[in-house]
Design an enzyme around this catalytic site. Structure first.
Site: not given
Length: 312
Positions: A17, A90, A126, A150, A172
């Site tokens: 990440d 993303e 994403k 996400t 998350f």
């Protein structure tokens, strides 16, 4: 002696990440994931100074948002040259409630990678796990573009993503835990009682017990203990700091999640049910909205940095 990171790799696909190239080289994850916050950090690093300058010059005169997309793909392409697997990229958070625009942006990202010689099999698009983002993923998946949903905080989101045929979801962990710590006035939780850990375990069990192919990738970890509590999850995306901590620890790491131990009942989620269940979950509602705002804020910061450098 094997480290906990070595043990984790035996049962889980480890994802970095980060946009820190040196950390990726050192820790050798299978995949990488990025978001506006990570791209902003990478763009400000010495390593990417030349990439930033070259991209801004090549995209001279274009809207900062277009330059930001080009820079994001440049960072992603660099990471793709290091990891053997995929790099998540993303879609602009400002499009989180616009299905058509999200699909269009995703295709632009795919085309930008293809121009750099990277096929769609090397990337994941994403999208925020809003109803509109999930519908965009459904359409993209049908065209062979795999998606990573996400900012996922609830079972309602997880079920809708599975119904849409999403390739992967990113629940998350840490942000869920942050909310409950504040709401309950608790400083910490034992790993098995951690609300973020328990949320991912419930989703994992639901998917595996119902034969759902969507990959579960726990994300947003605050501690190594949270990571260890999800050992065996399909994938885990972990910061370089926690990856290093696990690599330095030579203790044993037992498997905590297994398809054989999963149980749950399948139920489809239509739009009214999705919106109602999300509305009833204060944590998920607040953290989804907050996450979109934060990604947007960092996207704006990235565009402002681009504008400053272009004017210099």
């Amino acid at each position: 002696m094997a480290s906990k990171l070595d043990h984790l790799r035996d049962m889980t696909v480890v994802v970095a990440d980060t946009g820190d190239v040196e950390a990726v080289r050192r820790l050798k994850p299978q995949d990488c994931t990025t978001n506006p916050s990570l791209v902003l950090k990478a763009a400000g690093s010495e390593y990417f100074a030349t990439t930033v300058g070259d991209t801004i010059r090549a995209e001279s005169g274009r809207d900062p948002s277009d330059v930001a997309l080009a820079l994001t793909v440049a960072v992603g392409a660099e990471l793709a040259g290091i990891v053997p697997g995929r790099v998540s990229t993303e879609v602009d958070a400002r499009l989180s409630f616009d299905t058509a625009a999200s699909i269009d942006r995703a295709k632009r990202i795919v085309a930008a990678y293809e121009a750099r010689g990277l096929g769609k099999e090397r990337i994941l698009i994403k999208l925020a796990s809003t109803w509109e983002g999930i519908r965009a993923a459904e359409a993209l998946q049908k065209e062979g573009i795999d998606c990573n949903l996400t900012l996922l905080f609830s079972m309602a989101q997880a079920k809708a993503c599975a119904d849409a045929g999403a390739y992967l979801i990113s629940p998350f962990v840490g942000r869920i835990t942050d909310w409950y710590k504040k709401a309950e006035g608790v400083e910490s939780y034992a790993p098995d009682e951690d609300p973020g850990v328990k949320s991912v375990r419930r989703i994992y069990d639901h998917y595996k017990s119902n034969g759902i192919d969507t990959v579960v990738m726990g994300a947003s970890f605050r501690t190594a203990a949270q990571v260890e509590a999800l050992a065996g999850c399909d994938r885990l995306t972990i910061s370089p700091e926690l990856l290093q901590e696990l690599d330095d620890d030579e203790g044993d790491l037992p498997r905590r999640l297994s398809p054989a131990a999963a149980s749950g009942t399948a139920t489809a989620v239509d739009e009214p049910t999705f919106r109602w269940e999300l509305n009833e979950d204060a944590m998920a509602t607040e953290k989804l909205a907050e996450g979109i705002r934060k990604f947007h804020a960092d996207a704006v910061k990235l565009e402002e940095m681009i504008s400053r450098k272009a004017a210099a």
